[in-house]
Design a protein around this motif. Structure first.
Motif, PDB file in Angstrom:
ATOM      1  N   HIS A 182       0.837  -1.204   0.000  1.00  0.00           N
ATOM      2  CA  HIS A 182       0.000   0.000   0.000  1.00  0.00           C
ATOM      3  C   HIS A 182       0.878   1.263   0.000  1.00  0.00           C
ATOM      4  CE1 HIS A 182      -2.917   2.988   1.327  1.00  0.00           C
ATOM      5  NE2 HIS A 182      -3.866   2.122   1.025  1.00  0.00           N
ATOM      6  N   PRO A 183       0.465   2.302  -0.735  1.00  0.00           N
ATOM      7  CA  PRO A 183       1.263   3.532  -0.814  1.00  0.00           C
ATOM      8  C   PRO A 183       1.588   4.161   0.545  1.00  0.00           C
ATOM      9  CG  PRO A 183      -0.416   3.557  -2.515  1.00  0.00           C
ATOM     10  CD  PRO A 183      -0.687   2.335  -1.676  1.00  0.00           C
TER      11      PRO A 183
ATOM     12  N   THR B  34       2.158  -0.156  -6.417  1.00  0.00           N
ATOM     13  CA  THR B  34       0.998  -0.596  -7.196  1.00  0.00           C
ATOM     14  C   THR B  34       1.347  -1.875  -7.950  1.00  0.00           C
ATOM     15  OG1 THR B  34       1.611   0.673  -9.162  1.00  0.00           O
ATOM     16  CG2 THR B  34       0.193   1.775  -7.551  1.00  0.00           C
TER      17      THR B  34
ATOM     18  N   ASP C  91       5.839  -3.825 -13.931  1.00  0.00           N
ATOM     19  CA  ASP C  91       6.883  -3.149 -14.722  1.00  0.00           C
ATOM     20  C   ASP C  91       8.263  -3.690 -14.356  1.00  0.00           C
ATOM     21  OD1 ASP C  91       4.997  -1.560 -15.972  1.00  0.00           O
ATOM     22  OD2 ASP C  91       5.413   0.231 -14.768  1.00  0.00           O
TER      23      ASP C  91
ATOM     24  N   ALA D  90       5.239   3.618   1.331  1.00  0.00           N
ATOM     25  CA  ALA D  90       6.246   3.941   0.311  1.00  0.00           C
ATOM     26  C   ALA D  90       7.516   4.524   0.909  1.00  0.00           C
ATOM     27  CB  ALA D  90       5.655   4.907  -0.717  1.00  0.00           C
TER      28      ALA D  90
ATOM     29  N   GLN E 217       3.379  -1.081 -11.046  1.00  0.00           N
ATOM     30  CA  GLN E 217       4.814  -0.908 -10.802  1.00  0.00           C
ATOM     31  C   GLN E 217       5.514  -2.245 -10.620  1.00  0.00           C
ATOM     32  OE1 GLN E 217       5.181   1.497  -7.322  1.00  0.00           O
ATOM     33  NE2 GLN E 217       4.956   3.425  -8.412  1.00  0.00           N
TER      34      GLN E 217
ATOM     35  N   TRP F  71      -7.817  -0.411  -3.093  1.00  0.00           N
ATOM     36  CA  TRP F  71      -8.249   0.957  -3.370  1.00  0.00           C
ATOM     37  C   TRP F  71      -8.034   1.355  -4.827  1.00  0.00           C
ATOM     38  CZ3 TRP F  71      -4.572   3.864  -5.619  1.00  0.00           C
ATOM     39  CH2 TRP F  71      -3.287   3.312  -5.592  1.00  0.00           C
ATOM     40  N   ASP F  72      -7.253   0.591  -5.583  1.00  0.00           N
ATOM     41  CA  ASP F  72      -6.722   1.018  -6.881  1.00  0.00           C
ATOM     42  C   ASP F  72      -7.711   0.726  -8.003  1.00  0.00           C
ATOM     43  OD1 ASP F  72      -5.280   1.508  -9.192  1.00  0.00           O
ATOM     44  OD2 ASP F  72      -3.576   0.246  -8.638  1.00  0.00           O
TER      45      ASP F  72
END
Lengths: 258, 258
Positions: free
Chosen positions: B126-127, B138, B144, B130, B141, B165-166
Motif C-alpha cells: 500500500h502507498p 501498485t 513493470d 512507500a 509498478q 483501493w486502486d
C-alpha cells in the motif's frame, strides 16, 4: 482568526486558505471583513464534499451542506472550494459506485457554484483514506471525474502529501495543466511513523521525503500560476505558537519549495 | 510452529505461508521436517527484499540476507520467496532511483534463486508504506519491474490489503495473468482507524470494506491456481489463541472469499 490574518499580513503572505470550522466560529461575514481589511486574499475554502452517502437523506444533507459551503466561499471572496469526496458508507464495498455518486453530486452542484462564482476543486486524497474519507485516491481519478465538466467549473487540487508516492503523477500533472484543471496547489511533507488514525501526521516542509521543489516546478510547467498553500495537518504543530509555526512555514517554503 | 502446523493439518489446510523470523527461531531444517511430516506444503516464505540501500555496504548486506532467504525457501521446499522492496534511505527523496535499485537487486539475485528452484515474488505494498517499507506501491509498478525478467524467475504478489483501493487493479490483474506473473495471492481486510505506524491493523476476512470475493474471482479468471494465503498482521489477533484465530480465518475464508 485575527492572529492568523495579522500574522500573514505582517509576514507579507498575500493569500491564505481557510477551513470552514474556524470561518464559521468567527462568522463568514466577519472573516471576510477581517481578511479584506488586512489586504489579504482567500486562496481557497476547505472543505466541501463527503458526497458518498447512498441513502436519500444522507445525500440531501450533503448537498445542502455543500450549497452552504459554496455560499461561504462566495462570502469570503474566494473562487475555489476544495472538495474531499467522502469514504465508503458503512458496510459498503463498492468503490466504483461511491465514485459515481461523487460525479452525481458534482453534476448537482456545479450550477449553484457557477452562480456564486465558485469553482469546485476535487482533491484526491492518499489511498490510506479511501475507506473513511475519500474514495478519490489518485490525480488520474480526480481528473477522470473533473473532465466530465467544463474546466472553469471543476478543477483538481494537487497536494504533495497525497500524491508524492505515485509514479504516474508527472504525466497526470501535465494532463491537468494541458486541460487547465489545477485549481489549487497544497504542500506538506511525508514523515513516519504515521499517527493512529493517520490524519494529523503531516510533516513540516523539508522534514520528510517528498521532493517538494519537483512538485512546484511541475505545476508551474503545467501552467499553474496560483497560490501555493502550506497545509500541515499535525497535532504537534497545532499545539505550538501560531506565529512561530507561520514563520517556520515561510522559511520552509523558501528553503525547500522555491 | 508445532501449534501452527498441527492446527493446519487438523483443519485440513493443505499449505501454509511462513515468515522467516519464526522459521529461524525453530530452525529451517526442523521446520521443514515438521511441516513435511504433517503432510503440509509451504506455500511461500515471507520475506526477502529491503533492497533500497544506496551505500555499497548496505547493498551487500541486503543481497547476502536475500541469498540466505533463498536458501531457507529451498530448505522449506517452497518455490516462492516474497519480497518487500524496502523504503527510501534516510534523507533520500528519489523514489525512481530507489525503484531502480530494486531492479538491480533482482538482476543480481535471479540466478541464485533459479539455482535453488525459487521464484522471486515482488509484492506491491500500500502507498502508505512507500517511505519506510516498500517503494513499489501498485501492481502496475510491480509488473513493470517483474517483466524485465523471465516470468518463471520473477512474479508478483497480489494482496487485497495493499491493492483494494486502486481503480486500475482489474486491468493489472488481467495483465499479470496474461503474462503468468501471479506468484502468490494473499488476503486481509481493510479496517479503520489505522493504528499508529499502520503496520499491525489489518482486518480479519469480512470485517472490513474489501470485496475479497471479487479479488479471488479476478485472480482465478487471470489463471492463478495456487494457494490463497490469509495474512492478517494485527496485534490484537496475535494476542489471541492461535487455534481460535485459525478457525476464524477458515470460517472467514469460506464465507467471504469462496
Amino acid at each position: 482568526m485575527p492572529q492568523l490574518v495579522a500574522g500573514c499580513a505582517e509576514a507579507g503572505v498575500p493569500a491564505v486558505g481557510l477551513w470552514r470550522g474556524p470561518v464559521r466560529a468567527y462568522g463568514a461575514e466577519a472573516t471576510a471583513r477581517l481578511v479584506r481589511s488586512a489586504g489579504l486574499a482567500v486562496s481557497s475554502l476547505c472543505r466541501g464534499g463527503f458526497f458518498t452517502a447512498a441513502d436519500p437523506a444522507g445525500r440531501a444533507a450533503a448537498l445542502a451542506d455543500n450549497r452552504a459551503a459554496i455560499e461561504e466561499a462566495a462570502t469570503l471572496g474566494t473562487g475555489v472550494l476544495v472538495l474531499v469526496s467522502g469514504g465508503l458508507p458503512a458496510g459498503d464495498r463498492d468503490l466504483a459506485g461511491a465514485r459515481e455518486r461523487v460525479a452525481d453530486a458534482l453534476a448537482e452542484l456545479t450550477p449553484y457554484a457557477a452562480a456564486h462564482g465558485v469553482r469546485l476543486a476535487l482533491e484526491p486524497l492518499h489511498p490510506m483514506y479511501a475507506a473513511d474519507r475519500c474514495v478519490v485516491s489518485t490525480l488520474a481519478q480526480a481528473l477522470d471525474l473533473a473532465e466530465r465538466f467544463p474546466a472553469e467549473r471543476v478543477g483538481v487540487v494537487v497536494d504533495t502529501y497525497h500524491l508524492w508516492w505515485d509514479d504516474t503523477v508527472a504525466g497526470q500533472l501535465a494532463r491537468a495543466g494541458a486541460t487547465g484543471r489545477i485549481a489549487a496547489f497544497q504542500l506538506a511533507d511525508w514523515v513516519t511513523p504515521l499517527p493512529e488514525g493517520v490524519l494529523l501526521g503531516r510533516g513540516p516542509l523539508g522534514a520528510g521525503c517528498v521532493d517538494l521543489r519537483w512538485f512546484r516546478e511541475r505545476v508551474e510547467a503545467a501552467g499553474y500560476r496560483g497560490p501555493a498553500e502550506v497545509e500541515i495537518l499535525n497535532s504537534g504543530q497545532w499545539a505550538r505558537d501560531g506565529a512561530e509555526v507561520l514563520a517556520e512555514a515561510i522559511r520552509g517554503y523558501r528553503r525547500h519549495v522555491l
